[in-house]
Design a protein around this motif. Structure first.
Motif: not given
Length: 169
Positions: A79-92, A120-125
């Motif tokens: 429950y209450d699942v969320f993901v944190d990640f970096r924006d691919p363009i801005s890095g926010d 060269g960008w990949a989703p792992e980034q």
């Protein structure tokens, strides 16, 4: 001779007491480790990764997009699942809600991008990490490298101190 027997008897009693205390402590340690493993059992069956996906909405200019997947291989919902990640363009730093993930199911968070990806960008980034509440009421975090940690608590993860933004989806 009697003094010798008393000394041997006393030494045997001390050794027996010490051995009993050692075995008692070992048993308690084993039970604590077992409880810790049982507490982590469901959380160890939750995984997350970033990858490309394609669907009917894709265009020739943008044939695939990055997505963050959350999989629940356990027999109970999270429950209450969320993901944190970096924006691919801005890095926010961004935080996106996922919602509950049913048992033996997975969900995908689509990462919306304006403009072309850097060369060269990949989703792992995305450096995606998943945060969730297990069926036992314990909150966990699985980092982008797969490390599972008990969540330090609301507001203790320094997300907002790093300039994080909540996404409303």
């Amino acid at each position: 001779m009697e003094v010798f027997l008393q000394a041997v008897s006393s030494a045997a009693a001390i050794i027996a007491t010490g051995l009993s205390l050692f075995l008692l402590r070992q048993g308690q340690s084993d039970r604590r480790a077992l409880r810790r493993e049982q507490r982590r059992d469901q959380a160890t069956r939750i995984s997350s990764w970033a990858d490309w996906y394609s669907d009917d909405q894709m265009t020739f200019a943008q044939p695939r997009m990055p997505g963050i997947y959350v999989a629940n291989a356990s027999g109970a919902a999270i429950y209450d699942v969320f993901v944190d990640f970096r924006d691919p363009i801005s890095g926010d730093h961004l935080r996106a809600p996922v919602g509950p993930v049913p048992p033996n199911d997975q969900k995908r968070v689509d990462v919306e991008v304006e403009g072309p990806f850097p060369s060269g960008w990949a989703p792992e980034q995305l450096f995606a990490q998943v945060n969730f509440l297990d069926a036992g009421g314990v909150r966990w975090t699985r980092g982008f490298q797969g490390r599972l940690l008990e969540d330090p608590g609301p507001g203790e993860d320094d997300f907002f101190e790093r300039g994080g933004t909540l996404l409303d989806r």
